[in-house]
Design a protein around this motif. Structure first.
Motif, mmCIF file in Angstrom:
data_model
loop_
_atom_site.group_PDB
_atom_site.id
_atom_site.type_symbol
_atom_site.label_atom_id
_atom_site.label_comp_id
_atom_site.label_asym_id
_atom_site.label_seq_id
_atom_site.Cartn_x
_atom_site.Cartn_y
_atom_site.Cartn_z
ATOM 1 N N TYR A 118 0.829 -1.224 0.000
ATOM 2 C CA TYR A 118 0.000 0.000 0.000
ATOM 3 C C TYR A 118 0.860 1.269 0.000
ATOM 4 N N GLY A 119 2.026 1.187 0.629
ATOM 5 C CA GLY A 119 2.897 2.367 0.717
ATOM 6 C C GLY A 119 3.274 2.888 -0.658
ATOM 7 N N LYS A 164 2.225 6.278 -2.694
ATOM 8 C CA LYS A 164 3.308 7.183 -3.121
ATOM 9 C C LYS A 164 3.262 7.409 -4.630
ATOM 10 N N SER A 177 4.310 8.080 7.082
ATOM 11 C CA SER A 177 4.436 6.727 7.655
ATOM 12 C C SER A 177 3.593 5.709 6.893
ATOM 13 N N ILE A 178 2.531 6.183 6.239
ATOM 14 C CA ILE A 178 1.758 5.259 5.388
ATOM 15 C C ILE A 178 2.596 4.878 4.169
ATOM 16 N N GLU A 179 3.217 5.893 3.557
ATOM 17 C CA GLU A 179 3.993 5.635 2.341
ATOM 18 C C GLU A 179 5.231 4.780 2.615
ATOM 19 N N THR A 180 5.747 4.858 3.815
ATOM 20 C CA THR A 180 6.898 4.035 4.160
ATOM 21 C C THR A 180 6.457 2.740 4.851
ATOM 22 N N GLU A 181 5.136 2.556 4.864
ATOM 23 C CA GLU A 181 4.523 1.351 5.446
ATOM 24 C C GLU A 181 4.899 1.140 6.915
ATOM 25 N N ARG A 182 5.094 2.236 7.608
ATOM 26 C CA ARG A 182 5.324 2.110 9.050
ATOM 27 C C ARG A 182 4.000 2.188 9.792
ATOM 28 N N GLU A 233 -0.059 1.281 8.963
ATOM 29 C CA GLU A 233 -1.112 0.822 8.053
ATOM 30 C C GLU A 233 -2.358 1.658 8.309
#
Ligand SMILES: [Zn+2]
Length: 159
Positions: free
Chosen positions: A74-75, A79, A105-110, A112
């Motif tokens: 998803y990240g 992006k 943090s969503i784009e880096t998948e940290r 969800e």
């Protein structure tokens, strides 16, 4: 089933009467030599029905549950879609009413996103982030499983 001698419908026995095996009722059996209970077709039918019932039980105990979940990767999806639209993280954050740190943090998948947040992102970036996932719960009772034949077990594995 009717008694071969008197025609009465009753539980029948096999009796040898004058050298011939007949299916007779309890009363008539006393005229000959009793050989045992007559096996009618009915008990077999019953056992077949029982098997079907067990099969139905299995189906009832399989509960299908539709689960919504965030798609894998998803990240990058977020992006790429954001960059394609020429939006900065800050701009996307404003659109979805979140802080930049959340977008980051969503784009880096940290982090969800929740389903509702993912829906907002989907809407603004015209992407798909949520997938439907069908989960089948098989809650067999132990005693039922022990009644399964090998054939049954193979079909379960195939599912
Ligand atoms: Zn009889």
């Amino acid at each position: 089933m009717q008694c071969d001698m008197c025609g009465k419908e009753d539980r029948l026995f096999i009796a040898e009467v004058e050298g011939t095996e007949l299916k007779v009722c309890k009363n008539c059996a006393s005229f000959g030599k009793l050989k045992g209970a007559a096996k009618s077709l009915q008990p077999e039918k019953k056992s077949k029905k029982k098997e079907q019932n067990i099969d139905n039980l299995h189906k009832e105990e399989q509960k299908k549950e539709i689960i919504l979940r965030i798609m894998q990767g998803y990240g990058l999806i977020v992006k790429n879609a954001r960059e394609k639209l020429g939006l900065k993280q800050e701009e996307l954050a404003k659109k979805i009413n979140e802080k930049i740190s959340i977008v980051h943090s969503i784009e880096t998948e940290r982090h969800e996103p929740s389903i509702s947040l993912a829906e907002k992102i989907e809407h603004h970036l015209h992407i798909k982030l949520i997938e439907q996932y069908e989960e089948t719960h098989e809650t067999f009772k132990r005693d039922l499983r022990s009644q399964l034949t090998i054939g049954d077990l193979i079909t379960i594995k195939k599912r």
